[in-house]
Design an enzyme around this catalytic site. Structure first.
Site, mmCIF file in Angstrom:
data_model
loop_
_atom_site.group_PDB
_atom_site.id
_atom_site.type_symbol
_atom_site.label_atom_id
_atom_site.label_comp_id
_atom_site.label_asym_id
_atom_site.label_seq_id
_atom_site.Cartn_x
_atom_site.Cartn_y
_atom_site.Cartn_z
ATOM 1 N N LYS A 130 1.391 -0.291 57.708
ATOM 2 C CA LYS A 130 0.883 1.054 58.010
ATOM 3 C C LYS A 130 1.421 2.130 57.056
ATOM 4 O O LYS A 130 0.980 2.243 55.935
ATOM 5 C CB LYS A 130 1.190 1.388 59.478
ATOM 6 C CG LYS A 130 0.421 0.456 60.451
ATOM 7 C CD LYS A 130 0.618 0.836 61.885
ATOM 8 C CE LYS A 130 0.134 -0.262 62.816
ATOM 9 N NZ LYS A 130 -1.236 -0.080 63.281
ATOM 10 N N ASP A 182 9.804 -5.993 64.486
ATOM 11 C CA ASP A 182 8.463 -5.668 63.982
ATOM 12 C C ASP A 182 8.349 -4.135 63.966
ATOM 13 O O ASP A 182 8.095 -3.519 64.996
ATOM 14 C CB ASP A 182 7.395 -6.298 64.876
ATOM 15 C CG ASP A 182 6.002 -5.953 64.369
ATOM 16 O OD1 ASP A 182 5.030 -6.609 64.797
ATOM 17 O OD2 ASP A 182 5.877 -5.006 63.564
ATOM 18 N N TYR A 236 2.651 -6.554 70.317
ATOM 19 C CA TYR A 236 1.603 -7.094 69.449
ATOM 20 C C TYR A 236 2.161 -7.181 68.038
ATOM 21 O O TYR A 236 2.789 -6.246 67.548
ATOM 22 C CB TYR A 236 0.385 -6.160 69.478
ATOM 23 C CG TYR A 236 -0.744 -6.568 68.555
ATOM 24 C CD1 TYR A 236 -1.092 -5.775 67.463
ATOM 25 C CD2 TYR A 236 -1.471 -7.739 68.764
ATOM 26 C CE1 TYR A 236 -2.137 -6.131 66.608
ATOM 27 C CE2 TYR A 236 -2.518 -8.105 67.918
ATOM 28 C CZ TYR A 236 -2.845 -7.297 66.850
ATOM 29 O OH TYR A 236 -3.878 -7.654 66.017
#
Ligand code: KE4
Length: 430
Positions: A268, A240, A145
């Site tokens: 994050k 990623d 994702y």
């Protein structure tokens, strides 16, 4: 046992104004049933809900809170800047400071652009790779994702898999056309694909450690093959690291596995719990980004002074010696307790662990790609989730997420959690 009347009432009200009562799908508890807890505050390894219950938290806001909730250095850094204004839409020295810290930490990143989310980071990295190569195709891996931009919601692994609808409505068919989806950990499928389409591919984007189908580790050689084959065909390799960046080590998964991607996405942790994303990498690629080059990307709150202050404070804590050894030890302790409980109870499960991240997949032995993970026993996970929640341990409300330990998790937190794991395995067995 705990009950949650206040959270249920709050959820009903929220549902009147917000789709599904939440601002991000996975929070709705759809994969475990029941209604979500409304959280009122966090401190260290604990979070507290609207009904006054206390939990040891292993969601960590889906990864950012590697120091635990309301860490004094982060809070102090925010309080220090907030009274000076929240946003100027103009460059500030702190943005350069955060960029410098990241460039120093991650050797493959020579230049970096700050944005406000992991989605923005991945979407922008892809656009730069297309602008740099002049090619349109991208390759991603099933179950990985990379945020919710149209071209990447093709077999997305996070929320979409939880809802069992790998493609999202509203994504025009011809957007998906340029996205090739291959099985994670399948080097053979990748080389076959590149033999056919290699010259049309702008970028390969991968979670170096997949963490959106639960935690799935790269098999030996997979990342190396990605690096070799993408280099051969002039394809931009994008790691990623929105989850693994500063989670797996101060240099992320790329340092851990010794692979240098061309571009890296971050998010994050680098915001310390506030909205910061970033993408960066080779100077010659990043110099394509406006206003220097022809690839446009922009953001009103990119490099926001308050969020950046939290990010700087976070990275200064994480670069202290011994941090990642301590984090890994905590993660390993819990992962081995889960594996032991599975063994002792005779409930088959696969536990994957890397550093301070771990996942349990009930009913399967292998969990090294999306297909295998989809065969795990979701009903058993649901029962595990609720039994642990009722005992004061807050795990991800979905088997397709990863559990995170923070520096704030004490030995007694871990021992308490292990006690509850043993208890829970006893009851879910029936
Ligand atoms: P955000 O846009 O949510 O900041 O980042 C998107 C993203 C990009 N790349 C990876 C590897 C990610 O894991 C994410 C976001 N992760 C999910 C759950 N693992 C965030 C939680 C949510 O969607 O609410």
């Amino acid at each position: 046992m705990m009950k949650w009347p206040k959270s249920s009432r709050l959820f009903k009200t929220a549902g009147r104004y917000i789709p599904g009562g939440v601002n991000s799908p996975v929070r709705a508890f759809r994969n475990v049933g029941g209604s979500p807890l409304f959280i009122t505050r966090g401190k260290g390894s604990k979070i507290f809900d609207a009904d006054g219950n206390r939990y040891i938290d292993y969601v960590a806001s889906w990864g950012p809170l590697i120091l635990g909730h309301a860490h004094p250095s982060i809070t102090r850094a925010i309080l220090k800047v907030i009274a000076k204004g929240t946003s100027f839409g103009a460059p500030t020295e702190q943005e350069t400071e955060l960029a410098r810290l990241i460039v120093q930490a991650v050797p493959s990143i020579e230049m970096i652009r700050l944005v406000s989310s992991g989605t923005e980071a991945a979407m922008s990295a892809i656009r730069v790779a297309r602008g740099y190569t002049g090619r349109d195709r991208i390759i991603k891996f099933a179950g990985c994702y990379h945020g919710h931009s149209d071209g990447l919601l093709v077999k997305a692994g996070s929320g979409a898999t939880t809802f069992g609808t790998p493609d999202s409505a509203g994504v025009p068919r011809d957007y998906a056309r340029n996205t090739i989806v291959l099985p994670y950990n399948d080097s053979e499928a990748l080389s076959r694909c590149l033999r056919k389409d290699g010259s049309k591919v702008a970028a390969i984007i991968v979670e170096p450690v997949a963490a959106n189908i639960g935690l799935v580790l790269p098999e030996p050689g997979f990342l190396k093959t990605l690096r070799k084959l993408s280099h051969q065909d002039g394809i931009v390799l994008i790691f990623d690291e929105v989850i693994t960046g500063f989670r797996l080590g101060y240099g992320g998964a790329q340092e851990y596995y010794g692979i240098r991607p061309d571009l890296t996405c971050l998010g994050k942790i680098i915001g310390g719990g506030l909205p910061v994303g970033a993408y960066g990498g080779k100077r010659e690629i990043m110099e394509k980004v406006a206003p220097l080059g022809p690839v446009y990307q922009a953001g009103t709150l990119s490099g926001n002074p308050v969020a950046v202050a939290a990010g700087i404070a976070m990275l200064k804590e994480l670069r202290k010696p011994g941090v990642y050894v301590r984090l890994a030890r905590k993660g390993e302790k819990l992962a081995s307790a889960l594996a032991a409980a599975s063994e002792d109870s005779g409930i088959p499960a696969r536990v994957n662990n890397l550093g301070s991240m771990f996942s349990i997949f009930f009913g399967i032995e292998e969990a090294s790609n999306y297909e295998q993970v989809l065969k795990s026993d979701r009903e058993l996970y649901r029962r595990f989730f609720w039994a642990m929640l009722e005992r004061g341990v807050y795990l991800a409300p979905s088997p397709f997420e990863t559990a995170f330990v923070s520096l704030a998790h004490s030995e007694s937190d871990l021992d308490f959690t292990i006690e509850k794991i043993i208890e829970t395995f006893r009851i879910i067995k029936t």
